[in-house]
Design a protein around this motif. Sequence first.
Motif: not given
Length: 302
Positions: A40-68
Amino acid sequence: MNSILDDFKIAFRSGNILNQIIIINVVIFVGVGVLGVLLTLVGERSAYFAISNHLMLPSNTDELWRQPWTIITYFFFHKQFFHILWNMLCMYWFGRIISEYIGQNKLLGLYVWGGIGGGVLYLVAYNFLPYFESVVDSSYLLGASAGVIAIVVGAATFYPDYTVHLLLLGPVRLKYIAAAIVLLSFIQSTGSNAGGEIAHLGGALVGYISVRQLQRGNDWSRPIVSFMVWVKSLFKPQPKIKVSYKNTRRSTSSKTSGKSEKKAKSKSAQEEIDAILDKISEKGYDALTKEEKQKLFNASKD
């Protein structure tokens, strides 16, 4: 820093699975949190959200297939301090009961299968129930709650009359605590944290069924423990093979007799444990003598 790392190493080498699960959750929480601040301090907040999303379980099955892998990683990941604090406190309180009476390996099995069961029920609800199809486009699940509640309900199933002293309430039996948690989760399953509450119900169901199966002789923790042993073996240095030759018949015969004695003792000890487990299944844990309880406790640490 070295002393902290040494403490972590000791916790893992001691074989205390309860402490290991708590440490993994805390390390991931702190690590991702610190990384989020830096990004966030270096202006890359979107990268943090991307990392978080790859650790959380998505309800969308298309997304789930990409990160089982998220069916596992979600129940080791927290974002809010009080979320992880409450989960880890409950893990510690009720996990000690499981560890003491049925063993560390059963604790690991309940946590992992409870987390998976909670994730599966969450996916089923969000993809097949009309209510969620109409009000939610996409959702993410995170937190150890499903695994923790599997441990709570598992403990209550195994030892329903075990008394826990709660602040302001006093002594309360485990079966009432578990029933209250399940009821509250069901009532709140259409609220603001619907996904989390549904995962709680999935974890509770797995905790109940798992312990019932254990009482019938089916140990669901075995595949989890076997997998963890295999993973640990990958990081252990392989010993160098030494070849030596001996031509002494006496030493060979003595070794053979020694091995036979060890096998006989091991078989006798296992028969005793099986008899104790059968007694628990028929009459309950309270029917055990003090000596039988001690033997069961010692066997759970092996």
